[in-house]
Design a protein around this motif. Structure first.
Motif, PDB file in Angstrom:
ATOM      1  N   GLY A  50     -25.649 -93.223 -71.741  1.00  0.00           N
ATOM      2  CA  GLY A  50     -27.513 -91.969 -72.463  1.00  0.00           C
ATOM      3  C   GLY A  50     -26.620 -91.244 -73.581  1.00  0.00           C
ATOM      4  N   TRP A  51     -25.842 -90.492 -73.729  1.00  0.00           N
ATOM      5  CA  TRP A  51     -25.690 -89.429 -74.335  1.00  0.00           C
ATOM      6  C   TRP A  51     -25.624 -90.097 -75.779  1.00  0.00           C
ATOM      7  CZ3 TRP A  51     -21.915 -89.158 -77.972  1.00  0.00           C
ATOM      8  CH2 TRP A  51     -21.819 -87.389 -78.441  1.00  0.00           C
ATOM      9  N   SER A 100     -28.631 -91.594 -77.016  1.00  0.00           N
ATOM     10  CA  SER A 100     -29.171 -90.213 -77.414  1.00  0.00           C
ATOM     11  C   SER A 100     -29.299 -90.348 -78.563  1.00  0.00           C
ATOM     12  CB  SER A 100     -29.550 -88.832 -76.726  1.00  0.00           C
ATOM     13  OG  SER A 100     -28.630 -88.161 -76.445  1.00  0.00           O
ATOM     14  N   SER A 138     -31.454 -83.649 -77.623  1.00  0.00           N
ATOM     15  CA  SER A 138     -31.225 -83.477 -76.465  1.00  0.00           C
ATOM     16  C   SER A 138     -31.493 -83.224 -74.954  1.00  0.00           C
ATOM     17  CB  SER A 138     -30.053 -81.468 -76.833  1.00  0.00           C
ATOM     18  OG  SER A 138     -29.367 -81.435 -75.486  1.00  0.00           O
ATOM     19  N   SER A 139     -31.780 -84.374 -74.368  1.00  0.00           N
ATOM     20  CA  SER A 139     -32.410 -84.832 -73.415  1.00  0.00           C
ATOM     21  C   SER A 139     -31.858 -83.570 -71.863  1.00  0.00           C
ATOM     22  CB  SER A 139     -32.373 -85.803 -72.750  1.00  0.00           C
ATOM     23  OG  SER A 139     -32.941 -87.170 -73.962  1.00  0.00           O
ATOM     24  N   ASN A 174     -29.961 -88.089 -69.460  1.00  0.00           N
ATOM     25  CA  ASN A 174     -29.307 -88.975 -70.185  1.00  0.00           C
ATOM     26  C   ASN A 174     -28.419 -90.111 -69.116  1.00  0.00           C
ATOM     27  OD1 ASN A 174     -29.045 -88.134 -72.932  1.00  0.00           O
ATOM     28  ND2 ASN A 174     -27.582 -86.711 -72.559  1.00  0.00           N
ATOM     29  N   GLY A 220     -29.366 -93.549 -68.868  1.00  0.00           N
ATOM     30  CA  GLY A 220     -27.596 -94.548 -69.451  1.00  0.00           C
ATOM     31  C   GLY A 220     -27.205 -95.341 -68.040  1.00  0.00           C
ATOM     32  N   THR A 239     -25.170 -98.913 -73.604  1.00  0.00           N
ATOM     33  CA  THR A 239     -25.422 -98.299 -74.399  1.00  0.00           C
ATOM     34  C   THR A 239     -26.490 -98.863 -74.920  1.00  0.00           C
ATOM     35  OG1 THR A 239     -23.141 -96.699 -74.907  1.00  0.00           O
ATOM     36  CG2 THR A 239     -24.732 -96.387 -76.628  1.00  0.00           C
TER      37      THR A 239
END
Length: 81
Positions: free
Chosen positions: A14-15, A18, A25-26, A31, A35, A64
């Motif tokens: 998830g990171w 993004s 920045s969620s 994230n 993900g 990803t």
């Protein structure tokens, strides 16, 4: 123990997604959700294409790619305009 493994893969995916998709920045929970859903979506898409990912790196790539696809679809068809 596998559950924690999947959560960590989802969080990292998830990171990464993004960052790749230039999202702000969620937050860690968002994230993680993106993900984990991305891992499911990525596994489905890779299966349709006949691709198999094995190991830590393979799982991370699959998740990803799925998370990036999820973010793309949410931006394309999402309700916020």
């Amino acid at each position: 123990m596998e559950f924690i493994y999947y959560l960590l893969i989802g969080l990292c995916a998830g990171w990464l997604a993004s960052q790749i998709m230039k999202g702000g920045s969620s937050g860690m929970i968002t994230n993680l959700i993106v993900g984990v859903i991305g891992a499911i979506l990525g596994g489905f898409v890779f299966g349709l294409l006949g691709l198999v990912a094995v190991g830590l790196i393979g799982n991370l790539v699959t998740a990803t790619v799925g998370a990036c696809l999820l973010i793309f679809l949410l931006r394309k068809f999402g309700g916020s305009k």
